[in-house]
Design an enzyme around this catalytic site. Structure first.
Site, PDB file in Angstrom:
ATOM      1  N   ASN A   1      -2.648 -12.662  16.125  1.00 13.51           N
ATOM      2  CA  ASN A   1      -3.712 -11.661  16.241  1.00 13.51           C
ATOM      3  C   ASN A   1      -4.427 -11.863  17.581  1.00 13.51           C
ATOM      4  OD1 ASN A   1      -6.110 -10.064  15.828  1.00 13.51           O
ATOM      5  ND2 ASN A   1      -5.821 -10.294  13.621  1.00 13.51           N
TER       6      ASN A   1
ATOM      7  N   HIS B   1       0.827  -1.220   0.000  1.00 13.71           N
ATOM      8  CA  HIS B   1       0.000   0.000   0.000  1.00 13.71           C
ATOM      9  C   HIS B   1       0.857   1.265   0.000  1.00 13.71           C
ATOM     10  CE1 HIS B   1      -3.499  -2.524   1.805  1.00 13.71           C
ATOM     11  NE2 HIS B   1      -3.380  -2.689   0.519  1.00 13.71           N
TER      12      HIS B   1
HETATM   13  N1  APR Z   1      -1.107  -7.205  17.493  1.00  9.64           N
HETATM   14  C1  APR Z   1      -1.557  -7.948  16.441  1.00  9.64           C
HETATM   15  N2  APR Z   1      -2.754  -7.739  15.831  1.00  9.64           N
HETATM   16  C2  APR Z   1      -3.538  -6.761  16.348  1.00  9.64           C
HETATM   17  C3  APR Z   1      -3.147  -5.965  17.452  1.00  9.64           C
HETATM   18  C4  APR Z   1      -1.865  -6.225  18.034  1.00  9.64           C
HETATM   19  N3  APR Z   1      -1.403  -5.523  19.076  1.00  9.64           N
HETATM   20  N4  APR Z   1      -4.156  -5.082  17.722  1.00  9.64           N
HETATM   21  C5  APR Z   1      -5.148  -5.334  16.800  1.00  9.64           C
HETATM   22  N5  APR Z   1      -4.771  -6.345  15.994  1.00  9.64           N
HETATM   23  C6  APR Z   1      -5.497  -6.921  14.839  1.00  9.64           C
HETATM   24  C7  APR Z   1      -7.001  -6.739  14.857  1.00  9.64           C
HETATM   25  O1  APR Z   1      -7.633  -7.788  15.576  1.00  9.64           O
HETATM   26  C8  APR Z   1      -7.340  -6.797  13.367  1.00  9.64           C
HETATM   27  O2  APR Z   1      -7.590  -8.139  12.960  1.00  9.64           O
HETATM   28  O3  APR Z   1      -5.044  -6.254  13.689  1.00  9.64           O
HETATM   29  C9  APR Z   1      -6.064  -6.311  12.685  1.00  9.64           C
HETATM   30  C10 APR Z   1      -6.157  -4.928  12.060  1.00  9.64           C
HETATM   31  O4  APR Z   1      -7.069  -5.019  11.007  1.00  9.64           O
HETATM   32  P1  APR Z   1      -7.410  -3.720  10.131  1.00  9.64           P
HETATM   33  O5  APR Z   1      -7.623  -2.574  11.009  1.00  9.64           O
HETATM   34  O6  APR Z   1      -8.490  -4.121   9.191  1.00  9.64           O
HETATM   35  O7  APR Z   1      -6.037  -3.439   9.355  1.00  9.64           O
HETATM   36  P2  APR Z   1      -5.462  -4.092   8.029  1.00  9.64           P
HETATM   37  O8  APR Z   1      -5.864  -5.512   7.915  1.00  9.64           O
HETATM   38  O9  APR Z   1      -4.038  -3.785   7.968  1.00  9.64           O
HETATM   39  O10 APR Z   1      -6.248  -3.222   6.904  1.00  9.64           O
HETATM   40  C11 APR Z   1      -5.920  -3.389   5.564  1.00  9.64           C
HETATM   41  O11 APR Z   1      -7.268  -1.502   4.963  1.00  9.64           O
HETATM   42  O12 APR Z   1      -8.016   0.584   5.427  1.00  9.64           O
HETATM   43  C12 APR Z   1      -7.149  -0.119   4.647  1.00  9.64           C
HETATM   44  O13 APR Z   1      -5.196   0.658   3.593  1.00  9.64           O
HETATM   45  C13 APR Z   1      -5.704   0.284   4.837  1.00  9.64           C
HETATM   46  O14 APR Z   1      -3.743  -1.152   4.797  1.00  9.64           O
HETATM   47  C14 APR Z   1      -5.041  -1.006   5.322  1.00  9.64           C
HETATM   48  C15 APR Z   1      -5.982  -2.072   4.828  1.00  9.64           C
END
Ligand code: APR
Length: 261
Positions: free
Chosen positions: A227, A132
């Site tokens: 996670n 990204h």
């Molecule tokens: N350690 C590991 N995982 C964690 C932690 C932690 N301390 N805290 C939260 N999480 C997990 C959550 O349970 C969730 O499953 O991280 C995940 C974050 O998910 P999203 O917020 O959906 O982020 P991501 O998957 O990276 O999103 C993908 O979406 O909005 C767009 O461009 C943006 O790159 C991003 C993409």
């Protein structure tokens, strides 16, 4: 069987799968940077959960009026302002460092990250694909050349590419924008070579990144999920290490060292 033994057994199983892997890679998301002070997007405390999803036509808006898009980027509002501030202040955490250690041990061939926060790079990860983009870089929308943001002048907007004169935008991929070919090609090549994928801190809901683990699963590769909460991939995981990445990943490195001694 107590909870501790179960968890211990899971770390050993994950470490065994990693040590036995021929080509291990990782896919990371916003969760990896939560312990660096950057909120996730979805789930508890997520930016989109709090403020609602942003408009899905960022790329269209950029192409329609690049000058205006830059002015908005330089004066972000609402969730983007909070995200920009947190990314600016953040430092790599033990989760980032553990992936660098695995690379140094020859047990991490590439980290594919959805994060734009530059923390993997600053932690020292060498084999890195930022699917990204990176918020500290700009990219020419014509020739694809990237430059550090601090190396260009923003006196005239939109800035122009020194190589071809094309319009430059932030390297971060806007909603609706196709992933740049060079990065997408690298990510697919790595996923097709891998027989092991460590999926840490992602809800695995945003494509095309969320499709990469399936490349590994289709060839009966191992999938280790890190996670604190369930994700789309939980039912498909070989081993689930439930907890925050900053605590879990160093323990995985310790379990690998334990196996190798
Ligand atoms: N350690 C590991 N995982 C964690 C932690 C932690 N301390 N805290 C939260 N999480 C997990 C959550 O349970 C969730 O499953 O991280 C995940 C974050 O998910 P999203 O917020 O959906 O982020 P991501 O998957 O990276 O999103 C993908 O979406 O909005 C767009 O461009 C943006 O790159 C991003 C993409």
């Amino acid at each position: 069987m107590t909870e501790e033994v179960a968890v211990e057994r899971d770390y050993t199983a994950a470490a065994r799968a990693l040590v036995d892997a021929r080509y291990p890679i990782a896919l990371t998301g916003a969760g990896l940077s939560v312990e660096s002070g950057i909120p996730p997007f979805r789930g508890p405390g997520g930016l989109w959960t709090k403020h609602g999803e942003p408009p899905m036509n960022g790329w269209e808006l950029f192409l329609a009026d690049p000058k205006r898009a830059w002015e908005k980027r330089l004066n972000p509002e609402g969730p983007m302002r909070e995200l920009a501030r947190r990314v600016e202040q953040a430092q790599p955490n033990p989760g980032h460092q553990a992936l660098v250690e695995l690379e140094a041990m020859g047990l991490m061939r590439c980290v594919i990250t959805q994060n734009i926060d530059d923390l993997h790079r600053r932690a020292g990860q060498r084999e890195l694909a930022e699917i990204h983009g990176n918020s500290r870089l700009v990219r020419c929308i014509e020739c694809g050349a990237r430059e550090p943001r601090e190396a260009i002048s923003l006196a005239v907007l939109p800035p122009r590419c020194a190589r071809c004169g094309g319009i430059q935008k932030a390297d971060t991929v806007s909603f609706g924008e196709p992933i740049p070919e060079d990065v997408m090609e690298r990510c697919q090549r790595e996923a097709r070579a891998a027989d092991f994928i460590l999926v840490a801190g992602t809800s695995a809901t945003v494509y095309p990144a969320a499709a990469l683990p399936f490349e590994v699963l289709e060839r009966r590769g191992a999938l280790i999920e890190v996670n604190p909460h369930e994700s789309e991939l939980t039912p498909l995981a070989t081993v689930v290490l439930r907890g925050p990445a900053g605590a879990v990943l160093p323990k995985l490195v310790a379990a690998v060292r334990g196996l190798r001694n």
